[in-house]
Design an enzyme around this catalytic site. Structure first.
Site, PDB file in Angstrom:
ATOM      1  N   TRP A 101       0.830  -1.118  -0.077  1.00  0.00           N
ATOM      2  CA  TRP A 101       0.182   0.015  -0.073  1.00  0.00           C
ATOM      3  C   TRP A 101       0.714   1.416  -0.158  1.00  0.00           C
ATOM      4  O   TRP A 101       0.499   2.285  -0.658  1.00  0.00           O
ATOM      5  CB  TRP A 101      -0.958   0.076   1.175  1.00  0.00           C
ATOM      6  CG  TRP A 101      -2.014  -1.032   1.093  1.00  0.00           C
ATOM      7  CD1 TRP A 101      -2.002  -2.256   2.171  1.00  0.00           C
ATOM      8  CD2 TRP A 101      -2.925  -1.421   0.094  1.00  0.00           C
ATOM      9  NE1 TRP A 101      -2.783  -2.859   1.641  1.00  0.00           N
ATOM     10  CE2 TRP A 101      -3.681  -2.413   0.363  1.00  0.00           C
ATOM     11  CE3 TRP A 101      -3.353  -0.735  -1.164  1.00  0.00           C
ATOM     12  CZ2 TRP A 101      -4.615  -3.180  -0.538  1.00  0.00           C
ATOM     13  CZ3 TRP A 101      -4.226  -1.204  -1.894  1.00  0.00           C
ATOM     14  CH2 TRP A 101      -4.863  -2.369  -1.606  1.00  0.00           C
ATOM     15  N   ASP A 171      -1.436   6.704   6.287  1.00  0.00           N
ATOM     16  CA  ASP A 171      -2.456   5.832   5.878  1.00  0.00           C
ATOM     17  C   ASP A 171      -2.684   4.802   6.842  1.00  0.00           C
ATOM     18  O   ASP A 171      -1.795   4.080   7.486  1.00  0.00           O
ATOM     19  CB  ASP A 171      -1.953   4.747   4.578  1.00  0.00           C
ATOM     20  CG  ASP A 171      -3.157   3.850   4.354  1.00  0.00           C
ATOM     21  OD1 ASP A 171      -4.032   3.528   5.107  1.00  0.00           O
ATOM     22  OD2 ASP A 171      -3.064   3.300   3.324  1.00  0.00           O
ATOM     23  N   LYS A 195     -11.712  -1.869   6.854  1.00  0.00           N
ATOM     24  CA  LYS A 195     -10.937  -2.638   7.685  1.00  0.00           C
ATOM     25  C   LYS A 195     -11.217  -2.683   9.145  1.00  0.00           C
ATOM     26  O   LYS A 195     -11.786  -3.739   9.355  1.00  0.00           O
ATOM     27  CB  LYS A 195      -9.471  -2.139   7.562  1.00  0.00           C
ATOM     28  CG  LYS A 195      -9.021  -1.885   6.203  1.00  0.00           C
ATOM     29  CD  LYS A 195      -8.864  -3.269   5.433  1.00  0.00           C
ATOM     30  CE  LYS A 195      -8.693  -2.891   3.799  1.00  0.00           C
ATOM     31  NZ  LYS A 195      -7.756  -2.158   3.171  1.00  0.00           N
TER      32      LYS A 195
END
Ligand SMILES: *Cc1c(COP(=O)(O)O)cnc(C)c1O
Length: 360
Positions: A101, A171, A195
């Site tokens: 990511w 993030d 998530k």
């Protein structure tokens, strides 16, 4: 009705209490005669949902008044572009690449300016967090970027990097609300909610006010400007209304549970059950350097691909779902987010013990 223990990395398990409440309110939300899905996002009743969601999130995280909370769409991945478009005034940003990511964010930023990789753990398949106490931070960097919890590899920054005075951007998709956080250490933090918070379709951006300006990169779409959404209180266009409503319910659930300090304690206890077993197991082993282990995502392997596949299959039959590792790394991964009860982790460890006895 029977529910499984769902170890999915995302979209992921939600608190049963929240799901039940949402079901009860499905046909008639608080006497409105309609579902939250069906109501105008400009209505009074929806306005209350949105305002309470923001207020509860602010309370949970202790978000200071000089930070704005934006409820947006496009997932975390859209922020990979929105962040440079809004923040890259000098067209320079530094990236600490600790997984897929972070790497995607780093690659996307290259479309907009000079993205420097100032540290990486790719040399050992992202199984650790590099020492970030004295990195070669670029003097003209607009910000330093991290992915704080690496969902795929199961690592987490236990201390934030020394950015040498530069703005930190993080993030936090897979560690959002898993423990207390000092928002003032960040210029911007954001995450997709699927998530650890709510249903896919909402991304929450928490950004310091001075970083919200008209001065975005040329060509930045109106919809990607933080100013557009900050000025309109996330109601510039139709927001992901139903998703925000569920997030709001999860915020209330977290408050009822005792807030983020209590969640951290619960999460530490759950993770310890699993890591302690991995450390003593003769069949399974964790893949992450112990000091960098995530509380949320726990990857592990047997070292034998066929046995891994057998484990995932038999675990599913035993009501333990979505334990297959990310397609890029294989093995197994148990995501044990806020809403995973302790009993779920206990059931997993018991199953692993049994599997070990049968297969060693
Ligand atoms: C899942 C995930 C993403 C991607 O999220 P999308 O909402 O699918 O774009 C980005 N970063 C992290 C840390 C993630 O876990």
């Amino acid at each position: 009705m029977s529910r499984v223990y769902n170890f999915s990395a995302g979209p992921a398990v939600l608190p049963e209490e929240v799901l039940r409440e949402a079901a009860e309110e499905m046909m008639d939300y608080k006497g409105s005669g309609m579902s939250v899905m069906e109501m105008s996002h400009r209505s009074k009743v929806y306005d209350t949902i949105m305002k309470e969601a923001e207020a509860d999130l602010r309370e949970l995280m202790g978000i200071p008044d000089n930070y704005r909370v934006l409820f947006l769409q496009g997932g975390a991945s859209q922020q990979f572009a929105a962040i440079p478009m809004n923040l890259m005034k000098n067209k320079v940003a530094d990236f600490i690449v600790t997984g897929q990511w972070a790497k995607k964010a780093y690659q996307e930023a290259q479309l907009y300016g000079k993205a420097n990789k100032i540290a990486s753990s790719e040399d050992e398949t992202f199984s650790y967090i590099p020492d970030c106490s004295d990195l070669p931070v670029s003097p003209d960097a607009d910000y330093v970027y991290i992915c704080e919890n690496n969902t795929i590899y199961g690592t987490k920054f236990k201390t934030l990097p020394n950015t040498k005075g530069k703005t930190l951007v993080a993030d936090v998709s897979s560690c959002f609300l898993s423990e207390p956080v000092d928002v003032t250490k960040y210029g911007l933090l954001y995450g997709g909610v699927q998530k650890n918070i709510g249903p896919a379709g909402v991304v929450i951006v928490i950004v310091r006010e001075d970083l919200i300006t008209e001065d975005t990169l040329p060509g930045t779409p109106t919809m990607l400007k933080y100013k557009t959404h900050a000025d309109a209180r996330s109601l510039y266009n139709t927001p992901p209304a139903y998703g925000i409503y569920i997030c709001g319910k999860v915020f209330k659930w977290l408050k009822k549970m005792g807030g983020l300090t209590v969640m951290r304690q619960r999460n530490e206890e759950k993770a310890k059950l699993l890591y302690d077993f991995l450390d003593e197991s003769k069949l399974f082993k964790g893949t992450v350097r112990p000091e960098d282990r995530s509380l949320m995502n726990v990857p592990f392997v047997t070292g034998n691909e066929e046995l891994d596949a057998k484990f995932v299959k038999e675990a599913k039959e035993a009501g333990l779902e979505n334990l297959k590792g990310h397609r890029s790394v294989g093995g197994m991964r148990a995501s044990i987010y806020n809403a995973m009860p302790r009993e779920g982790v206990e059931a997993l460890v018991a199953f692993m013990k049994k599997f070990e006895e049968e297969n060693l």
